[in-house]
Design an enzyme around this catalytic site. Structure first.
Site, PDB file in Angstrom:
ATOM      1  N   GLY A  59      39.867  48.896  38.062  1.00 41.22           N
ATOM      2  CA  GLY A  59      40.532  47.605  38.083  1.00 41.22           C
ATOM      3  C   GLY A  59      41.392  47.406  36.844  1.00 41.22           C
ATOM      4  N   CYS A  60      42.314  46.447  36.914  1.00 43.13           N
ATOM      5  CA  CYS A  60      43.278  46.250  35.819  1.00 43.13           C
ATOM      6  C   CYS A  60      42.601  45.685  34.574  1.00 43.13           C
ATOM      7  CB  CYS A  60      44.437  45.378  36.284  1.00 43.13           C
ATOM      8  SG  CYS A  60      43.968  43.812  37.046  1.00 43.13           S
ATOM      9  N   PHE A  61      41.927  44.529  34.731  1.00 42.14           N
ATOM     10  CA  PHE A  61      41.184  43.989  33.578  1.00 42.14           C
ATOM     11  C   PHE A  61      40.171  45.023  33.083  1.00 42.14           C
ATOM     12  CE2 PHE A  61      41.903  39.273  34.667  1.00 42.14           C
ATOM     13  CZ  PHE A  61      42.587  39.013  33.496  1.00 42.14           C
ATOM     14  N   ALA A  62      39.515  45.693  34.040  1.00 41.97           N
ATOM     15  CA  ALA A  62      38.480  46.660  33.676  1.00 41.97           C
ATOM     16  C   ALA A  62      39.046  47.782  32.820  1.00 41.97           C
ATOM     17  CB  ALA A  62      37.836  47.226  34.942  1.00 41.97           C
TER      18      ALA A  62
END
Lengths: 331, 331, 331, 331
Positions: free
Chosen positions: B140-143
Site C-alpha cells: 500500500g502507498c501509506f504502508a
C-alpha cells in the site's frame, strides 16, 4: 423583519444566501426547502454554519413568506412555480435563468389569472425598476461581470465594433454535482474552457447592451474558461475605442458614482481583490486603438446570492448595502 | 519483450502503469482490460497519452501474457482471479490489498489444484524473495512510506516504544470515483483526516516491522490526513531513541546503501522532492529523546505503480531501475 | 466611537484588522502606521479594500487613541513601546509574542514610572481578566487552536500523559516577507514541517494548561506543518483518556457553553468550516485509550486579528461578537 | 557522449535541463555554472535531485564542451558570451531571448573575427536549419505555444484577419526570483494578467508567421495571463476562417505528421494533458466564421528546456526524441 423562504437549499447559491441572511439585521429565515435533505440539519450540508444556525431543511413551504429565493437549476424555477402557490404579496427573486430574457419574463400560473412579470435585477442598470418590482430575475454570474464592464460604454453609445471577452470562473460556477471536471485530481493546477463562443449568458448580455445602446449591432465573442480555484470571475474585455484612457474613465466613473458595490480602480486588478465580497472592480487600459476593460467579481456573491440580497434590499426599501458589507478573504 | 496485461485499466494506478510501460524498453503492453470502457481508446480516459499510444480498452484477456497487473479495488483481485484463468507461467502483481498479509497470501482457484502464494513486494525488505516470486502483493502507498521510515530501526531491533505517525496523502489516494471529499470546491485549500488510528495499512506495516524485529510489541499510532494536492505522501514518524542522530544515520544509511530508489537525506525534506519519481526520501532528526523520521514518496509511483514495475524488473531479471529513471515534476 | 490606531499596518494581521474594523459599528480607525508605506493609500497594500476605505498610511501616531493594536514582528512591540509614548488611557492589544508569558508580561517604559501589565487575551480562558484589562497579549495562532483543544481537559485535571499535537498552517502564517518556502512554485501542492518539537508557541500553551491544571507535568509534543493553502490551522491532538467520548463531551460542552465563537461539533471536521470566520470548532473522538481532539481556526482571525477585536469588545464593554459575525468563505 | 555545460545553473530552466540530461543516454554533464552557488551541491537548489546526482555548481567554465546551454535572464547571454570564450566547435543553445529575432541573430565577439549566427530553434518550423546549426536561439514559452497553433494556417497562407490570443502561464514562467505576484498568498486561487497586448514574445511570433506567409499583415492581439499553477501554458487563439473544421484539420494534420511532439487532438483539451512532457497538443474548433485553435504545452519543457534538448538532439544527429519520452504528471 422580512420573512424569507429559500428553495433549492442544498446548492452553492442557497448556502451563500443563508450565510448572508443569518447576519442580515432585517431578515428572518423562515424555511429552507430541499426535498432531498428534508429533516436534516442545514449544517449537514453547509458545514461551516455549525454554531451559527439551528434549523433543518424542510420539504414544506410557507406560502406567506415576504420573499422567496429560487436557487434551482436552470429551467426548474418555472416548474417549481407551476407546482407551488404563494401569496400574492410574496416577492420572488429567481437566481436561475428562466426569466432573464424579455421573451421569457412573464410567468402565468396554470389555473390562475395572476401574471408575474420579472424585472432583470442588475441594480447598476435597472435600479428604479427593481425598487418597484415584485419579481426579479437575478443575473447570471458571467453576465454580471461582463455587463458591468460594458454598460458604461454602451450607455455612451460607443460600442461600435466586435467585443472580445475572455473570462475565467471557479469550480463553484459548475454547481455542486460531481463531474469529471470538478474532481480535484482533474481540476487542481489545470486550465480549460467550455462552450466556446456559445455560453448561455450571451443572451442577457446582448439584451442589456441593447437596452442602453439601441443601435448596437456588433458581435460579443466570449470564451468562458475553467480555472483551478473555487470562487471568483475574472473577465478581460476589449474593443476598439477612439478616445484616451482618460476619456474612458470620464465615461465609467460617473456611470458608477452612485453604485454601492461597483468601483473603477486606477490600478491593474487581480481576482482576489473581490473574493468573498459583493464588489465588482473595473479597470480601464488603452493600447493603440483597443480599450481593455477588466471586470472581476465573486461569482457566488455579486454574481449570484449577494446581488440577490442587494435586490431584496432595494425591493424592501432598505439601504442597498444592508448585510452586504462583507469582510473579504483576500488570501 | 515482456508481454503485459493490465486489469482495471481505467483507474489511477493502471494509468500510471501505462505511462511507465510505454517507455519501458523491455515491455510491450498486450492488453488493457476495462469492462466499462471496452472498445474505447485508452486516451479517452488517460488523456495525457494522446500522441503516445494507439490502443483500445478491451474486455477480453490474453491468458498467456508474461505478467498481469491487477489494478482493482480492494477485494476484487480475489474475485477476478476466481473468474479468470491464466497460464501457469503468467506472473501476477496485485496492486490491491487482497494478498498482503501472511494470513491471506495464498490463493487457490476453485476447481484447480494450483496454489498461488504471494510475496510481499517491498524490494527494500524482500528483494531476494521477489526475485524468485511469481506472485507479488504490491504494498500500500501509506504502508510503503511508513515502512521505509521504520524498517532500518526495526532491523536494528530498536523500536521499543510507541510509534507516532502522521501522514498526508493527495486526492489520487482516494481513487477515481467522485465523492464529496474529492470535489474540487471541498478539497481546494482544505485539510482533514480520515480513519484516525484505524487505517487498513497498519496490518502490513506491523507485519513488516515484526519480520525484522520479532520482539516488537509497541503500538503504531497512525493519523492519515487528506491534503489539498493530487500526488504525494509526506509522513512524519517519531519514537523514543537513545542514540544521537549520527547513531541513527549509521543505522539507516547502510540499510539503504544498495537501494535503488530510497535515499537518506541530510536536509529537511518537502514532498515535491519526490513527486513523479519512484524515489523515497528519508530524513532523520533528533530532539531530546525523540527520533523524528520523515519519509516522502509519490503515492502513485513508489506507493503503487512504480513499485509494481520495480517488482516486475526484479522478477524478470532486469536492472531494477529499468524504465523508472523518471524526470520529476518538482514544481 | 472607539478611536483606533494600528501599528505595523502593512502586514497580514493589520490588514485583517482593517478589514474587520471598517465594518465594526463602534469603531473609527484613527490611523494606520507604517513607516515604509507612509503617505501611500492603504489600498496600495491591502488591495481588496478599493472602494471600502479612503485612508493613507502614516508615520505619525496619535498618542490619544482609545486603543492601539500592535501588529509587529516578534520582539518589536517592546521596541515600539519604548520609543513611543501614548496616553495613560490608551489601551493596548499586542498581536506579537512579547508579553504572552508570565515572565514577560510587565512592560516598564524607560524614564517613566508607569508599568503596563499584560493579560493573556484568550477569552475562553481569561474573560474576566480581559474585561478589566488595559493591556492585552493576544495569543499566537497555533497556540489558540491547540489551547482550545486542550483547556477543557486541563480544567478537568485530566491531562496526565504526553500530548501529541500535529498541526498545519497556511502561508499567511509565515508573514508577508518573501522567502523560499512562500514562493508559489515551492509551496503549491507541497507539504513540509518546520521547527519540529520546538515551536515558540509551546511556552504559552504549557502556561495556560498549567493555569487550569496545576499538577500538569506531561510533555506536549508538537509538530507544526506548512500546508499549501493561505489561511487556516487544522490541529489534531491526542492523549490517553480513560472515559468514553461521551464523558469527554460532558467535559467540553459545558466548558464552551457560553463561548461566543468556540463550538463542539459532533461530526468530523475539515478546515474550511472556519476559514474567514472567528470560530474555533472542536471535535472529540475516542479510539482504544486515546482521546483524539481536533481543533480548527482561521489563523488570521481567531488566531490573530479576530481574537484581537474580540478582546477589544470585552475591554470596552461591548457585546463580545460585535463586528465579528463574519460570512465564511467555505469554498 | 556529448559533453554539456550549463550556464545560469540555479534557475528553473537549468534545473529542468539537468533533470532531462541525467537520464539522456548520450549526454554527460560536464559542469553547471552558477556564480552565486559555486561550490554548493546542485541538490541544495534542485532538491528533487537528491539521490540522482553528485555534482557541485562551479564558477569555472570548461571552454571545450560539445554544447553549452545558456539559461540566463534576457539580455545576459550577450554579456556572458562577450566575457567568456569557448572552443570554435562548441555548439551553443541560448534559452534567453537575445538572438531570436532576425535583427539580433548575429553575435560578434569583441576582439575576435568569429561571427556566430543563431538559428531560431523551433523544430516544427526550422528542422533543416537546426540540423545544420551550431548556434540556436531557443524559442520563448508563450511563443512556442502560439506559433504551434498558428504556423499551419500561416503555411497555408490563410491568416488574413486579426488573430486574438488569450494564454495563461504558471508561476515558473516568472522565474525564481521572489516577487509580490509569486508569493503564495497572492497567487493561490488568484488570476490576473500582465503586459496586455505588449508581451515581448510577439516579435518572434510575428517573425515566424511571416516566414511562412509573407503577405501576413494582420495584427496578433495577445493577452498573457498569470494562472495559479506552477507549470503549463494554455493558449486559445481565434481568427476568421472560411472553411470547415475538417478543412482546418486537413491543413494541420499533414503539417504535423512528422512532428515528434506536436499532435492534433480531435477532443477538447485541458492543460494537464501535457504537464511534465515535451508535447504540444493542438485542437481545432469552428463556430460561425471563427476558427478556434487551442494549443497547450509545458512552459518549462516544450516551452524551454525540453525543446532545447530536442534541438541538441537534432544538432548532434541523434533521434529527435532521445531522452524526451517523459512520463507525464497528469494529476
Amino acid at each position: 423583519m422580512i420573512n424569507v423562504g429559500i428553495i433549492g437549499g442544498a446548492g452553492y447559491t442557497a448556502g451563500e444566501l443563508i450565510r448572508l441572511l443569518i447576519n442580515h439585521p432585517e431578515v428572518e429565515i423562515d424555511f429552507v426547502f430541499s426535498t432531498s435533505n428534508a429533516g436534516n440539519n442545514i449544517t449537514k450540508i453547509h458545514q461551516d454554519l455549525v454554531g451559527s444556525l439551528e434549523l433543518k431543511f424542510t420539504d414544506t413551504v410557507n406560502p406567506n413568506v415576504d420573499v422567496l429565493f429560487l436557487c434551482l437549476g436552470h429551467g426548474n424555477s418555472v416548474k417549481f412555480l407551476s407546482a407551488n402557490t404563494f401569496s400574492d404579496t410574496t416577492k420572488i427573486i429567481d437566481l436561475g435563468n428562466d426569466f432573464r430574457l424579455e421573451s421569457n419574463k412573464v410567468f402565468t400560473s396554470t389555473g390562475s389569472t395572476q401574471i408575474k412579470t420579472f424585472v432583470y435585477g442588475l441594480p447598476e442598470l435597472n435600479k428604479g425598476a427593481i425598487v418597484n418590482a415584485n419579481y426579479i430575475a437575478n443575473p447570471g454570474c458571467f453576465a454580471t461581470a461582463i455587463q458591468l464592464g460594458l454598460l458604461p460604454l454602451a450607455n455612451a453609445g460607443l460600442i461600435n465594433n466586435d467585443v472580445h471577452v475572455n473570462a475565467v470562473t471557479g469550480a463553484t460556477g459548475a454547481g455542486t454535482s460531481l463531474s469529471a471536471t470538478t474532481h480535484y485530481t482533474w481540476r487542481d493546477n489545470n486550465f480549460s474552457y467550455y462552450k466556446p463562443f456559445t455560453h448561455q449568458h450571451l443572451g442577457e448580455i446582448n439584451q442589456s447592451v441593447n437596452q442602453l445602446q439601441n443601435d448596437f449591432s456588433s458581435e460579443i465573442i466570449f470564451m468562458p474558461n475553467r480555472g483551478n480555484f473555487s470562487r471568483g470571475i475574472f473577465a478581460t474585455i476589449y474593443t476598439d475605442f477612439e478616445g484616451t484612457v482618460e476619456d474612458a474613465k470620464a465615461i465609467y466613473k460617473p456611470f458608477y458614482k452612485d453604485a454601492k458595490f461597483t468601483f473603477v480602480s486606477d490600478d491593474f486588478l487581480h481576482m482576489k481583490q473581490v473574493v468573498n465580497t459583493n464588489k465588482c472592480l473595473v479597470h480601464l487600459h488603452k493600447h493603440n486603438n483597443k480599450l481593455l476593460i477588466t471586470s472581476t467579481i465573486d461569482n457566488l456573491l455579486k454574481g449570484a446570492s449577494g446581488q440577490a440580497v442587494q435586490n431584496m434590499n432595494l425591493m424592501f426599501g432598505l439601504e442597498e448595502s444592508t448585510g452586504l458589507e462583507l469582510k473579504g478573504t483576500y488570501f
